[in-house]
Write a protein that holds these residues in place. Structure first.
Motif, PDB file in Angstrom:
ATOM      1  N   GLY B  30       0.811  -1.219   0.000  1.00  0.00           N
ATOM      2  CA  GLY B  30       0.000   0.000   0.000  1.00  0.00           C
ATOM      3  C   GLY B  30       0.842   1.265   0.000  1.00  0.00           C
ATOM      4  O   GLY B  30       0.579   2.199  -0.768  1.00  0.00           O
ATOM      5  N   LEU B  31       1.856   1.296   0.862  1.00  0.00           N
ATOM      6  CA  LEU B  31       2.699   2.499   0.940  1.00  0.00           C
ATOM      7  C   LEU B  31       3.409   2.770  -0.376  1.00  0.00           C
ATOM      8  O   LEU B  31       3.492   3.919  -0.832  1.00  0.00           O
ATOM      9  N   ILE B  32       3.911   1.694  -1.006  1.00  0.00           N
ATOM     10  CA  ILE B  32       4.599   1.875  -2.290  1.00  0.00           C
ATOM     11  C   ILE B  32       3.629   2.425  -3.333  1.00  0.00           C
ATOM     12  O   ILE B  32       3.938   3.385  -4.054  1.00  0.00           O
ATOM     13  N   VAL B  33       2.437   1.832  -3.383  1.00  0.00           N
ATOM     14  CA  VAL B  33       1.444   2.265  -4.376  1.00  0.00           C
ATOM     15  C   VAL B  33       1.064   3.727  -4.139  1.00  0.00           C
ATOM     16  O   VAL B  33       1.031   4.541  -5.082  1.00  0.00           O
ATOM     17  N   ILE B  34       0.825   4.083  -2.881  1.00  0.00           N
ATOM     18  CA  ILE B  34       0.370   5.446  -2.581  1.00  0.00           C
ATOM     19  C   ILE B  34       1.458   6.477  -2.898  1.00  0.00           C
ATOM     20  O   ILE B  34       1.211   7.466  -3.596  1.00  0.00           O
ATOM     21  N   VAL B  54      14.664   6.028  -4.007  1.00  0.00           N
ATOM     22  CA  VAL B  54      14.180   6.924  -2.952  1.00  0.00           C
ATOM     23  C   VAL B  54      13.244   6.163  -2.016  1.00  0.00           C
ATOM     24  O   VAL B  54      13.355   6.246  -0.789  1.00  0.00           O
ATOM     25  N   GLU B  55      12.357   5.360  -2.602  1.00  0.00           N
ATOM     26  CA  GLU B  55      11.404   4.616  -1.770  1.00  0.00           C
ATOM     27  C   GLU B  55      12.100   3.539  -0.941  1.00  0.00           C
ATOM     28  O   GLU B  55      11.712   3.274   0.194  1.00  0.00           O
ATOM     29  N   PHE B 111      11.288 -13.416   2.584  1.00  0.00           N
ATOM     30  CA  PHE B 111       9.989 -13.346   1.907  1.00  0.00           C
ATOM     31  C   PHE B 111       9.509 -11.899   1.819  1.00  0.00           C
ATOM     32  O   PHE B 111       9.094 -11.422   0.757  1.00  0.00           O
ATOM     33  N   MET B 112       9.579 -11.172   2.937  1.00  0.00           N
ATOM     34  CA  MET B 112       9.117  -9.782   2.943  1.00  0.00           C
ATOM     35  C   MET B 112       9.990  -8.908   2.048  1.00  0.00           C
ATOM     36  O   MET B 112       9.498  -8.017   1.349  1.00  0.00           O
ATOM     37  N   THR B 113      11.302  -9.174   2.044  1.00  0.00           N
ATOM     38  CA  THR B 113      12.213  -8.396   1.203  1.00  0.00           C
ATOM     39  C   THR B 113      11.867  -8.603  -0.270  1.00  0.00           C
ATOM     40  O   THR B 113      11.818  -7.647  -1.050  1.00  0.00           O
ATOM     41  N   VAL B 114      11.605  -9.856  -0.636  1.00  0.00           N
ATOM     42  CA  VAL B 114      11.270 -10.156  -2.034  1.00  0.00           C
ATOM     43  C   VAL B 114       9.950  -9.491  -2.413  1.00  0.00           C
ATOM     44  O   VAL B 114       9.827  -8.887  -3.490  1.00  0.00           O
ATOM     45  N   LEU B 120       7.885  -2.937  -5.519  1.00  0.00           N
ATOM     46  CA  LEU B 120       8.579  -1.690  -5.849  1.00  0.00           C
ATOM     47  C   LEU B 120       8.833  -1.589  -7.356  1.00  0.00           C
ATOM     48  O   LEU B 120       8.468  -0.603  -8.002  1.00  0.00           O
ATOM     49  N   LEU B 121       9.428  -2.643  -7.911  1.00  0.00           N
ATOM     50  CA  LEU B 121       9.805  -2.605  -9.325  1.00  0.00           C
ATOM     51  C   LEU B 121       8.570  -2.614 -10.217  1.00  0.00           C
ATOM     52  O   LEU B 121       8.486  -1.856 -11.192  1.00  0.00           O
TER      53      LEU B 121
END
Lengths: 308, 267
Positions: B30-34, B54-55, B111-114, B120-121
């Motif tokens: 959600g944070l990435i999308v927003i 940056v993100e 798992f969370m990192t992936v 992100l990408l």
């Protein structure tokens, strides 16, 4: 094969300079239901924790099926199923997932066996609900289920009747006796409910302040206390009754209860006393043998210390 | 002996069958999308790589915190709910049970990192590069320390190094939760390391003494090596940093296992 499933050999537990268990020695034969009794803080739970390897042993050793719990833990514990205090399960998992969780940790427990155990404890209806929705009685049943998954030779239960209602207690009691009789499982159970122990156990060990005071055979001690033959007679006029009995050649004493007399003797003496009283025109309301419960004996032994 | 893999499966089940997992995933994605959405809405002439970098620098600590929450509750919650008693009376040594928990915690961090990297990408590619072509010229100027790597290589190196930081932080909180059996303390200290200490590093660097170079915190942030194996900031090498971290790592692991094996389970 060894005769004893559990051998507690001269076990001492010290924390700091407090001695919690002092040179405890016990043996439990296969298939026996063995009660472990003592006032609060006497070291019951500590002993049980040492038996399942949750606590280290300061000196001495505990052998389960011949394997030392401190040196050969994985082999020794393989024969043990246990509930230590309350059966705490993962509340966010279902009952079934909880059982699968523990089944995976023990070799040879199949999905079929899990189903069998679920049926055995009568939980088919709710096993796929989350544990947090279970009542205490259901959690207890799930606790029993996880303990017997791998068909252990020894079942260790710490205060298993805590928080159960009378029906639940009775159900558990019948179940444990059944396991012991039909499958030869030895049960090591601690409880502060003395009357429960009396109904459940073959033998009872009593400890106080970490020391073993006595081991009793429950059936024998009950018979012994009956043979001692104190007979209680309830009458309307105790003074006259004592005189009437004295005239018939029997010695009676009054008790602290109003109208209650006590005589020493067997069944025949009770019948004779009754006849003498009736002839003397004294009303007899009741005659019964005084049975000392385990609780009375226990209080005698521990000097009346609280056992709550 | 039952398969050790079963123990890891158990730990994974306990991690993944909980609602908090969806909160964590929802927050990260959600944070990435927003943030990307607002950014693209205002000005989509940026390159996806620039936005992604940056993100990552501003959001990745959340992944670390989630990994820490899961790792520390893995041990501490068994104690606080009492389930540890049922767990330890199985035919498994305590070391193996702890190892299964540690491995499962690291798997979760991975798992969370992936998930973070993929989200992100994908999101930034859709919003910035896919339809407008992106502005890689501008991005190149921002990546002064790119060090001859392509954007993708750089980001992968950056994530690899950040993940090592996460592993160290997870290991520290795993140790703390084993020692103190307290979730809150372990999570709090890990937060402290992530936010305060990482930012106070510049202050530490001002101390001229040699021993400062051997402090754990100086080496926790490895991303300064993302461009090259020799830091442009202070001249230290990646090999030196990894060696110092390895010494601390062995120390932490040894202490964690020693304490877990010795502990009397009393409550």
């Amino acid at each position: 094969m060894e005769d004893s499933i559990v051998r507690i050999q001269n076990v001492t537990k010290r924390i700091g300079n407090r001695t919690i268990i002092d040179k405890l020695t016990l043996e439990v034969p296969r298939g026996e239901v063995f009660g472990f009794l003592g006032p609060n803080g006497s070291g019951k739970t500590t002993t049980i924790r040492m038996m399942v390897g949750l606590m280290s042993i300061t000196s001495g050793d505990i052998l389960i099926d011949g394997h030392s719990i401190s040196n050969d833990f994985e082999k020794a514990i393989g024969h043990v199923g246990a509930i230590v205090e309350n059966p705490e399960m993962y509340k966010y998992l279902t009952g079934y997932e909880n059982l699968i969780h523990f089944a995976r940790m023990i070799p040879g427990v199949s999905a079929h066996r899990v189903k069998e155990v679920v049926a055995l404890v009568g939980m088919e209806g709710r096993i796929h609900d989350k544990v947090k929705t279970y009542s205490l009685g259901m959690r207890q049943r799930l606790g029993v289920a996880q303990a017997i998954l791998h068909k252990p030779k020894l079942l260790i239960l710490d205060e298993p009747t805590n928080g159960l209602d009378p029906a639940g207690i009775r159900e558990l009691r019948d179940y444990l006796r059944g396991l012991s009789r039909q499958e030869g499982v030895a049960v090591f159970v601690s409880s502060h409910l003395l009357s429960e122990m009396e109904l459940m156990c073959d033998r009872v060990a009593i400890i106080q302040s970490g020391k073993l005071i006595d081991i009793r055979n429950v059936q024998q001690s009950r018979a012994a206390s009956e043979a001692a033959g104190r007979i209680l007679i309830e009458v309307d006029n105790p003074g006259a009754a004592i005189e009437a009995l004295a005239a018939a050649g029997q010695q009676a004493e009054s008790t602290e209860h109003q109208g209650l007399l006590v005589i020493v003797g067997d069944k025949e003496k009770a019948a004779a006393a009754n006849a003498a009283l009736v002839q003397a025109g004294i009303k007899v309301y009741g005659i019964r043998a005084e049975v000392k419960s385990l609780e009375d004996q226990f209080l005698e032994m521990t000097g009346g210390e609280s056992v709550g | 002996m039952a398969d050790f893999f079963n123990l890891i499966r158990n730990e994974n089940m306990k991690t993944f069958r909980r609602p908090r997992l969806y909160v964590m995933l929802g927050l990260i994605v959600g944070l990435i999308v927003i943030i990307s959405g607002i950014w693209a809405f205002n000005d989509n002439s940026f390159s996806m790589w620039e936005v992604s970098m940056v993100e990552t620098t501003t959001l990745f600590w959340i992944v670390t915190i989630f990994a820490v929450v899961v790792a520390s509750s893995s041990v501490a919650e068994e104690f606080s709910t009492g389930t540890i008693k049922l767990l330890l009376i199985r035919p498994w040594s305590r070391s193996k049970i702890l190892l299964s928990k540690y491995i499962s915690s690291l798997l979760f961090a991975f798992f969370m990192t992936v998930i973070f990297l993929l989200a992100l990408l994908l999101v930034n590619w859709l919003l910035f590069d896919a339809f407008s072509g992106g502005n890689s010229q501008q991005a190149a100027m921002l990546f002064t320390e790119l060090g001859g790597h392509s954007f993708f290589e750089y980001i992968m190196r950056y994530f690899g190094l950040t993940f090592l930081n996460t592993v160290m932080t997870v290991t520290i909180s795993f140790m703390l939760s084993t020692i103190f059996r307290s979730n809150i303390l372990a999570i709090g200290l890990a937060l402290f390391i992530e936010i305060v200490v990482n930012n106070a590093l510049q202050l530490l660097a001002l101390i001229p003494n040699k021993w400062v170079d051997y402090l754990l915190f100086v080496h926790l942030n490895l991303t300064k090596y993302a461009g090259s194996n020799v830091s442009t900031e202070d001249g230290m090498t990646l090999g030196f940093s990894l060696s110092v971290l390895a010494v601390y790592y062995v120390l932490f692991i040894a202490l964690t296992w020693y304490i877990f094996n010795k502990r009397d389970v009393a409550s």
